[in-house]
Design an enzyme around this catalytic site. Structure first.
Site, PDB file in Angstrom:
ATOM      1  N   HIS A 235       0.805  -1.227   0.000  1.00  0.00           N
ATOM      2  CA  HIS A 235       0.000   0.000   0.000  1.00  0.00           C
ATOM      3  C   HIS A 235       0.836   1.274   0.000  1.00  0.00           C
ATOM      4  CE1 HIS A 235      -3.372  -2.559   0.521  1.00  0.00           C
ATOM      5  NE2 HIS A 235      -3.112  -2.861   1.777  1.00  0.00           N
ATOM      6  N   ARG A 292      -1.358  18.829   0.633  1.00  0.00           N
ATOM      7  CA  ARG A 292       0.055  19.246   0.629  1.00  0.00           C
ATOM      8  C   ARG A 292       0.668  18.870  -0.721  1.00  0.00           C
ATOM      9  NH1 ARG A 292       2.002  14.092   0.500  1.00  0.00           N
ATOM     10  NH2 ARG A 292       0.875  12.586   1.754  1.00  0.00           N
TER      11      ARG A 292
HETATM   12  P1  ADP Z   1      -2.853   6.064   3.207  1.00  0.00           P
HETATM   13  O1  ADP Z   1      -3.415   7.419   3.510  1.00  0.00           O
HETATM   14  O2  ADP Z   1      -2.440   5.301   4.424  1.00  0.00           O
HETATM   15  O3  ADP Z   1      -1.832   6.079   2.124  1.00  0.00           O
HETATM   16  P2  ADP Z   1      -5.024   5.428   1.367  1.00  0.00           P
HETATM   17  O4  ADP Z   1      -6.432   5.510   1.779  1.00  0.00           O
HETATM   18  O5  ADP Z   1      -4.493   6.557   0.534  1.00  0.00           O
HETATM   19  O6  ADP Z   1      -4.106   5.221   2.672  1.00  0.00           O
HETATM   20  O7  ADP Z   1      -4.763   4.071   0.597  1.00  0.00           O
HETATM   21  C1  ADP Z   1      -3.476   3.663   0.241  1.00  0.00           C
HETATM   22  C2  ADP Z   1      -3.544   2.449  -0.673  1.00  0.00           C
HETATM   23  O8  ADP Z   1      -4.246   1.375  -0.022  1.00  0.00           O
HETATM   24  C3  ADP Z   1      -4.304   2.647  -1.960  1.00  0.00           C
HETATM   25  O9  ADP Z   1      -3.523   3.238  -2.967  1.00  0.00           O
HETATM   26  C4  ADP Z   1      -4.665   1.214  -2.289  1.00  0.00           C
HETATM   27  O10 ADP Z   1      -3.561   0.508  -2.762  1.00  0.00           O
HETATM   28  C5  ADP Z   1      -5.019   0.633  -0.943  1.00  0.00           C
HETATM   29  N1  ADP Z   1      -6.462   0.809  -0.646  1.00  0.00           N
HETATM   30  C6  ADP Z   1      -7.012   1.765   0.115  1.00  0.00           C
HETATM   31  N2  ADP Z   1      -8.348   1.640   0.171  1.00  0.00           N
HETATM   32  C7  ADP Z   1      -8.672   0.562  -0.566  1.00  0.00           C
HETATM   33  C8  ADP Z   1      -9.904  -0.094  -0.912  1.00  0.00           C
HETATM   34  N3  ADP Z   1     -11.087   0.336  -0.445  1.00  0.00           N
HETATM   35  N4  ADP Z   1      -9.853  -1.168  -1.718  1.00  0.00           N
HETATM   36  C9  ADP Z   1      -8.667  -1.638  -2.183  1.00  0.00           C
HETATM   37  N5  ADP Z   1      -7.483  -1.069  -1.899  1.00  0.00           N
HETATM   38  C10 ADP Z   1      -7.463   0.025  -1.105  1.00  0.00           C
END
Ligand code: ADP
Length: 509
Positions: A235, A292
């Site tokens: 992730h 940001r």
């Molecule tokens: P963070 O703020 O911790 O980076 P995000 O919400 O931006 O978390 O999600 C980071 C990554 O996690 C996404 O790019 C994706 O790979 C995975 N991810 C997040 N939410 C989902 C979801 N609902 N289904 C599948 N993958 C997800």
């Protein structure tokens, strides 16, 4: 324009901001912790001030210390970079009190759009599609179970205060929910001091595509196209590109307009990024907004020929955006690799230490945003990102070829780097076709042992060749190894002194 900008950060992003200041004729003021006295961002700044011990909660994360330097040095603005205090509304609030401009959104906009559940609510209100799930934090695991049953497994538990993939657990079925709840709660508490979670439907094989937005203080909003960030390890983004290989003009417009609508609803100003997940049918779902500058902003800069950091500064100084949506043109293709001091052969374990020598790729279409130099010691207290290698080409094929060539020119001896990972990714058929999804790299890495031996051998040959080349180059240039620094940066004692303390490593958020 401002006269003096304090850069409340370190590493490559502090260097990036100092460069923008230079180009605008603005004095750049650095801050540094004890282990960062000899860091490149300190060397490149016009002034630098110590802010305490290495652990960031005693230095880079202390609002009063940052403001104290700002006042003492007579700064008229503060740029937070990314990580550290960049998404902490306490900093813009303190800036208002001190009469110093904050190069970013207001505290109120940051609170509304930066908090994940609040932003999901705004997205819902403006009609932007969101991933099905809760719009407010969940209180108990029983409540989570009920909601998960309603929307159907698999689901994903996420920290309300989340970032950097922390406090997040995917849950395939009901029996996994309780342990995942426990893990995510304690991880969120440790990382953010906030254990609250919410829940979303877990999308199978989505892409992560995000939209860069800019908003000035005169009500103008634009989007600067998208970045494809689906190549992730656990992730966390590893490699990004612009445009996305699956983008169409219609989808870009729809996503761009949704992003602007959201930013407008949150009375956003300055640069921000609206992140989406996109499914195989090209349906897009709002994920979160980063209030940001992003690590991966250079790929947008390369395809738009705009300088986002300078634009951030102009916006914060009250200037109107110098172009309209119709005037934004995307040209060519750009790709970025996040180069880390970590060991790809040992589960990407951080590998800080002294950089004996490093090779800097140059040539057509290549840009290196780095915060390192030969002889510098990568501290083990912070995120071990060394910098970003960016390649631009007239089309995707040329950008990939240039990246491949530049990676061959890159080396940093004395420490381990993840450069071999990018060689493997570039060589893969899936990546070349652009057929990736957010878990693609994790699948690719767990499926790839057959190739590994071969690539390791190739890699060690490349490393040997690089080491020999470095040795010969050094011998030929005897004292000239630091010619660049010596000729362009005046020496002073505090700049060359380095102190190293062994304290607990604290990752940059
Ligand atoms: P963070 O703020 O911790 O980076 P995000 O919400 O931006 O978390 O999600 C980071 C990554 O996690 C996404 O790019 C994706 O790979 C995975 N991810 C997040 N939410 C989902 C979801 N609902 N289904 C599948 N993958 C997800």
């Amino acid at each position: 324009m401002f006269k003096k900008v304090l850069i409340a950060n370190r590493g490559e992003i502090a260097v990036r901001i100092a460069r923008a200041c230079r180009e605008l004729g603005v004095r750049a003021v650095a801050v540094y912790s004890d282990v960062d006295r000899a860091s490149l961002h300190v060397r490149l700044a016009d002034e630098a001030y110590p802010i305490g011990p290495a652990p960031s909660r005693e230095s880079y994360l202390v609002v009063e210390k940052i403001l104290g330097v700002g006042r003492y040095a007579g700064c008229d603005a503060i740029h937070p970079g990314y990580g550290f205090l960049a998404e902490n509304p306490a900093l813009p609030r303190a800036c208002v009190d001190a009469g110093i401009a904050f190069i970013g959104p207001s505290a109120a906009a940051m609170e509304q759009l930066g908090a994940k559940t609040a932003a999901r609510q705004i997205a819902r209100d403006v009609g932007a599609p969101t991933v099905p799930g809760t719009l407010s934090p969940i209180n108990t695991v029983d409540e989570a179970r009920e909601i998960a049953r309603e929307i159907g497994f698999p689901v994903i538990l996420k920290a309300v205060a989340g970032g950097g993939g922390k406090g997040m657990r995917s849950v395939a079925g009901e029996n996994q929910l309780a342990p995942a709840w426990r893990d995510a709660t304690s991880e969120a508490l440790n990382a953010f001091g906030d254990s609250r979670l919410y829940l979303e439907k877990y999308l199978e094989r989505p892409r992560h595509i995000e939209i860069q937005v800019l908003a000035d203080h005169h009500g103008h909003f634009v989007y600067l196209g998208e970045r494809e960030c689906s190549v992730q390890r656990r992730h966390q983004k590893v490699m990004e590109e612009a445009p996305s290989p699956i983008m169409t003009a219609e989808l870009r417009k729809a996503m761009g307009e949704a992003a602007v609508k959201l930013a407008r609803a949150g009375t956003y100003t300055n640069a921000g990024t609206v992140e989406f997940l996109v499914d195989a049918q090209r349906n897009f779902y709002f994920l979160e907004m980063n209030t940001r500058l992003q690590v991966e902003h250079p790929v947008t800069e390369m395809v738009t020929s705009l300088d986002l950091v300078k634009l951030q500064m102009r916006i914060a100084a009250g200037e109107p955006l110098p172009f309209s949506q119709e005037e934004i043109e995307l040209r060519g293709h750009a790709i970025e690799c996040r180069i880390y001091a970590e060991d790809p052969d040992n589960n990407f374990f951080p590998s800080p230490g002294k950089i004996v020598d490093c090779g800097v790729p140059t040539g057509p279409g290549i840009r290196l945003d780095a915060g390192i130099y030969a002889g510098w010691t990568v501290p083990n207290e912070y995120d071990p990102m060394l910098g970003k290698l960016i390649a631009w080409g007239g089309d995707r094929k040329e950008a990939l070829a240039r990246m491949g060539r530049a990676l061959q020119e890159y080396y940093a001896s004395g420490i381990k780097t993840n450069v071999s990972l990018f060689r493997r990714i570039l060589a893969s058929g899936d990546f070349q076709k652009g057929a990736v999804y957010t878990r693609w790299l994790d699948d690719f890495l767990s499926a790839g042992p057959a190739l590994e031996g071969l690539e390791d051998e190739e890699e060690s040959r490349a490393e040997q060749a690089a080491a020999i080349a470095a040795f010969l180059w050094h011998r030929r240039h005897a004292d000239g190894a630091n010619a660049f620094e010596a000729s362009t940066i005046p020496e002073s004692r505090w700049k060359t002194e380095s102190r190293r303390e062994q304290v607990n490593r604290e990752p940059q958020p």
